[in-house]
Design a protein around this motif. Sequence first.
Motif, mmCIF file in Angstrom:
data_model
loop_
_atom_site.group_PDB
_atom_site.id
_atom_site.type_symbol
_atom_site.label_atom_id
_atom_site.label_comp_id
_atom_site.label_asym_id
_atom_site.label_seq_id
_atom_site.Cartn_x
_atom_site.Cartn_y
_atom_site.Cartn_z
ATOM 1 N N ARG A 136 0.733 -1.232 -0.418
ATOM 2 C CA ARG A 136 -0.049 -0.048 -0.003
ATOM 3 C C ARG A 136 0.938 1.308 -0.108
ATOM 4 O O ARG A 136 0.706 2.602 -0.663
ATOM 5 N N ASP A 137 1.910 1.092 0.807
ATOM 6 C CA ASP A 137 2.784 2.452 0.771
ATOM 7 C C ASP A 137 3.351 2.733 -0.507
ATOM 8 O O ASP A 137 3.585 3.770 -0.864
ATOM 9 N N ASP B 231 0.607 4.014 -2.680
ATOM 10 C CA ASP B 231 0.226 5.378 -2.344
ATOM 11 C C ASP B 231 1.238 6.279 -2.514
ATOM 12 O O ASP B 231 0.906 7.716 -2.983
#
Length: 239
Positions: free
Chosen positions: A106-107, A110
Amino acid sequence: MTRTTVVAGVGPGLGSSVARRFAADGDDVALFARSSDYLSSTADEIQAETPGSTLPVETDIADPTAVASAFETVRDAFSPVDRLVFTSGSPSAGGGIVDVDPAGFRDVIDTRLRGAFRCLREAVDDMVDEGGGTVVVTSSGQSRRPSEDVAYAAARHGTRGLVRSLAADPRLGEADVQAVHLIVDGWIDKPSLRDRYPDHDRWMDPNQIAERIHDIATTPGTVHANEIDLRHPRDEPSF
């Protein structure tokens, strides 16, 4: 005519070279990065060496509020954005689909993919309103070939699709907005990589890459690009 250029992802490799090249033309150049100390010292160096004005803007591109605020800071200090060069990397997650940590995945997405979207959205909105401009998003060869590093590959494949899709948007064409996905298919020369890989001998000069980016952004005319790849002359194409 003074132009406003944003360089998102300024580090000791390509980002600082790009900022310096545009400032050499007398552009107003905003530098985005998370490291405030490095950002300020680099902006001061470029300001002292070139005729352009520089503006360090501490920005976490993974944070939507921070990105919106950063672009407002640029507009207040200079003018709406004429050029955006997105050179930001991403954190490392590593591993294939069964090994990667979901939070790490996710990081990466993102920061790299959503971060690019946020910056593009802000810059392109200015360019459409102001009657033209150029965005250049740099990436690696993994944006168009398979990789077992699922987070890295997904972010770069997604970024490629994001930028290439802009060429299909008729409103951007009518507004003379050029969007370029620039694949740097090789090793960019910077101190951290030289220290880690002392035996590597095919380094791409970031100043020469910055020169190519400058040419793309300043001479679109009646011919727009959408995807370009650069490599060291002794490297074979990876596609």
